[in-house]
Design an enzyme around this catalytic site. Structure first.
Site, PDB file in Angstrom:
ATOM      1  CB  SER A 128      -0.885  -0.011   1.318  1.00 20.37           C
ATOM      2  OG  SER A 128      -0.251   0.249   2.258  1.00 20.37           O
ATOM      3  CE  LYS A 129      -2.301   6.291  -2.625  1.00 19.56           C
ATOM      4  NZ  LYS A 129      -3.855   6.703  -2.314  1.00 19.56           N
TER       5      LYS A 129
END
Ligand code: GLU
Length: 489
Positions: free
Chosen positions: A253-254
C-alpha cells in the site's frame, strides 16, 4: 495450443498501480511467448468512480512501459468497442437469456431491506448473503412492485448445494462451496451490468483463452464459472497471480512507498527497469539471472514459473536494477531526463540555452555511475553549481594541508587557464600535465584538486566534474577553498 488471446481489463478508477502493471505485463509476455494476441479493454461500469482521466493515465503508463497491445482501446480491432459502457446492448441480451432460462431473476428488494437482512445474518454469526426472497415471485407480485415504482436488479440464481471448482494454472484446483456464494447481482437497477457478468460476456465475445489476473479476483471466479455454465459458453483457462506484499509482509500500500507507475516515472525510473522488476514480482526465470529486457522476458516467460506464494515488493532491488539500466543508458537520455529536476530545484532556468544543455550533459555523465533514479541528480547538484566550497569535514581540510598542495593547485589553475577546451578528454591530459609538472603521484594531485573543487574526497569523475563546472567556477572554487585553508596561490 489454440491461438492464445489474453487481455488486461483495468477499471479506470485511479492510476495504473504496480499490481495492475504486473498483470498487464504477464498477459503481454504470455501472448508474446506463445505468438498470441494481447487485448486491452476498459471495465468502466462503475460510473461514479470511472473517469477518462484515469483511463488515459493507465494507457499512458502501459505505453511508457513498452507494454503494447494488439487490440483494444486506442488501437481498435475486430471486437470494438473496447469500453464496457459502449457495449451495454450485448449484456442486456445475455441477461434476458439467463432470465428466460431460469438462471436469473428480477429482484425488487430495496437497499433498506437488504441492509436489514445483512444485519440479521451478522447477528446470527453467518456470512451475509442474499436469502433469495425474490427468487420465486409471481407475475402479480412483480407487477405490484413495478406499480410501486421499484426498479429491479437481476440476480443470478446460484445452486443451493455443490461446489464450483476453479482449475487454476497457478494455484491448482480451488473449490468454492455454492452455499457461501449467494445469488449475486448481474445487472444493476439502472441497467448497467456488474463486473462478474460483463467480464464473462467480454471474455467470450473476444475469444479470450487465458485469464491472467490478480489473486484478489480468485473469489469472483466461481461466480463467473456459474455464468459460463448457465449459458453453455466455452471457458477460458484461469491463472491468478499472487498478491504483492510490502517488505513487512502486509498488502502493498502507499505506506510502503509509491504504488502508481506514474510516480516511478516522475522520479526518473526507467521503464525497462520497472518492467524487469515487475516481471520478477512473482515470476522467476529458474536461474540466477536477474537482468532481462522485455524481448528476453517475452522469450522466457511461462505460467509454470509463476509462484503461488506472495511476491514481496523490495524497493532496494528496484533501485539496484534501475541503477543498472541507468548505467547502460545513453548519456544523452539521462541528460534529457535530468534537466527537469535541475530546473525544478532552481539550479537552471527554462528555456535552457546551449551552455546549460552542455552542462546538464556533463552533469548527467558525471552522476550516471552514482545514481539509482534520475531525481537523485539534485543530490549531486551542489557539486556543480555555485562558487563556494563547503568542506565535508576537517579531514578534507587536512588533505589541503599537504606540502605539495600549493604547487599542485597553482599548476592546475595554470593548466586550466591554458587549455583550449575543457572537454573530458582535455581534462585527462591537463591533469596528466599537472602530475608531470609537479612531479607528484596521481593521488597527491587528484585528491587535493577534488577537495579544492568540491570540499569532498569522493564524488563524480574529475573528467566530467571539471568540464561541468567550467573555467570560471573552477577558478572561483579553487580560490575560495585556498582562502579558507590559508593557501596563497
Ligand atoms: N476490472 C478488473 C480490475 O481492474 C479486471 C479483473 C479481470 O481481469 O477480470 O481488477
Amino acid at each position: 495450443m489454440e491461438k492464445v488471446r489474453v487481455r488486461f481489463a483495468p477499471s479506470p478508477t485511479g492510476p495504473l498501480h504496480i499490481g495492475g502493471a504486473r498483470s498487464a505485463l504477464f498477459n503481454y509476455l504470455f501472448a508474446r511467448r506463445f505468438g498470441g494476441q494481447f487485448i486491452v479493454r476498459v471495465e468502466d461500469t462503475d460510473l461514479e468512480r470511472s473517469s477518462r482521466a484515469s483511463e488515459a493515465d493507465i494507457l499512458d503508463a502501459l505505453e511508457w512501459l513498452g507494454i503494447t497491445w494488439d487490440e483494444g482501446v486506442r488501437v481498435g480491432g475486430p471486437h470494438a468497442p473496447y469500453r464496457q459502457t459502449e457495449r451495454l446492448a450485448s449484456y442486456q441480451q445475455a441477461a434476458a437469456e439467463l432470465v428466460a432460462k431460469g438462471w436469473a431473476y428480477r429482484c425488487y428488494c430495496s437497499e433498506a431491506e437488504l441492509e436489514k437482512e445483512r444485519e440479521a445474518c451478522i447477528a446470527q454469526g453467518l456470512d451475509p448473503r442474499y436469502g433469495g426472497r425474490c427468487r420465486e415471485l409471481t407475475p402479480a407480485a412483480e407487477a405490484a412492485f413495478q406499480a410501486a415504482g421499484r426498479r429491479p436488479v437481476i440476480r443470478f440464481k446460484v445452486p443451493d448445494e455443490g461446489n464450483v471448482v476453479v482449475d487454476d494454472l497457478v494455484r491448482g484446483e480451488v473449490a468454492f462451496d455454492c452455499a457461501g456464494i449467494g445469488d449475486f447481482v448481474i445487472v444493476k437497477s439502472d441497467g448497467i451490468p456488474t463486473y462478474n457478468f460483463a467480464v464473462v460476456m467480454d471474455d467470450v465475445s473476444m475469444g479470450i483463452t487465458h485469464v491472467i489476473r490478480g489473486e484478489e479476483h480468485l473469489s469472483n471466479t466461481p461466480r463467473q464459472l456459474l455464468i459460463y455454465e448457465a449459458l453453455s459458453l466455452p471457458k477460458p483457462r484461469f491463472a491468478h497471480v499472487s498478491l504483492i506484499l510490502g517488505k513487512d509482509r502486509s498488502k502493498m500500500s502507499k505506506r510502503h512507498g509509491a504504488t502508481a507507475v506514474a510516480q516511478y516515472r516522475s522520479k526518473g525510473y526507467l521503464p525497462e527497469a520497472l518492467v524487469n522488476f515487475l516481471a520478477l514480482l512473482g515470476w522467476s526465470p529458474g536461474d540466477e539471472e536477474e537482468v532481462f529486457s522485455l524481448a528476453q522476458l517475452s522469450e522466457r516467460f511461462s505460467l509454470d514459473r509463476v509462484a503461488k506464494n506472495p511476491a514481496v515488493f523490495d524497493l532496494d532491488k528496484l533501485n539496484w536494477l534501475n541503477g543498472v539500466y541507468i548505467r547502460q543508458a545513453a548519456p544523452e537520455r539521462i541528460a534529457e531526463l535530468a534537466a527537469p529536476f535541475l530546473v525544478q530545484a532552481g539550479y537552471l532556468q527554462e528555456p535552457l540555452d546551449a551552455g546549460a544543455r552542455a552542462k546538464v550533459a556533463l552533469i548527467a555523465a558525471a552522476v550516471q555511475e552514482k545514481i539509482e533514479y534520475v531525481a537523485q541528480v539534485t543530490d549531486y547538484a551542489p557539486l556543480f553549481f555555485g562558487e563556494k566550497v563547503a568542506f565535508a569535514s576537517e579531514a578534507e581540510k587536512a588533505v589541503l594541508a599537504g606540502e605539495q598542495v600549493p604547487a599542485v593547485l597553482a599548476a592546475f589553475v595554470r593548466q586550466v587557464d591554458r587549455a583550449e577546451e575543457l572537454s573530458p578528454a582535455g581534462v585527462k591530459s591537463l591533469l596528466k600535465a599537472v602530475t608531470k609538472e609537479t612531479k607528484q603521484k596521481g593521488g597527491r594531485v587528484f585528491m587535493p584538486i577534488r577537495v579544492a573543487l568540491t570540499g569532498q574526497q569522493h564524488g563524480p569523475d574529475l573528467q566530467y566534474l571539471i568540464p561541468a563546472l567550467g573555467r570560471e567556477l573552477v577558478f572561483a572554487r579553487v580560490k575560495n577553498a585556498a582562502e579558507q585553508v590559508g593557501i596563497e596561490l
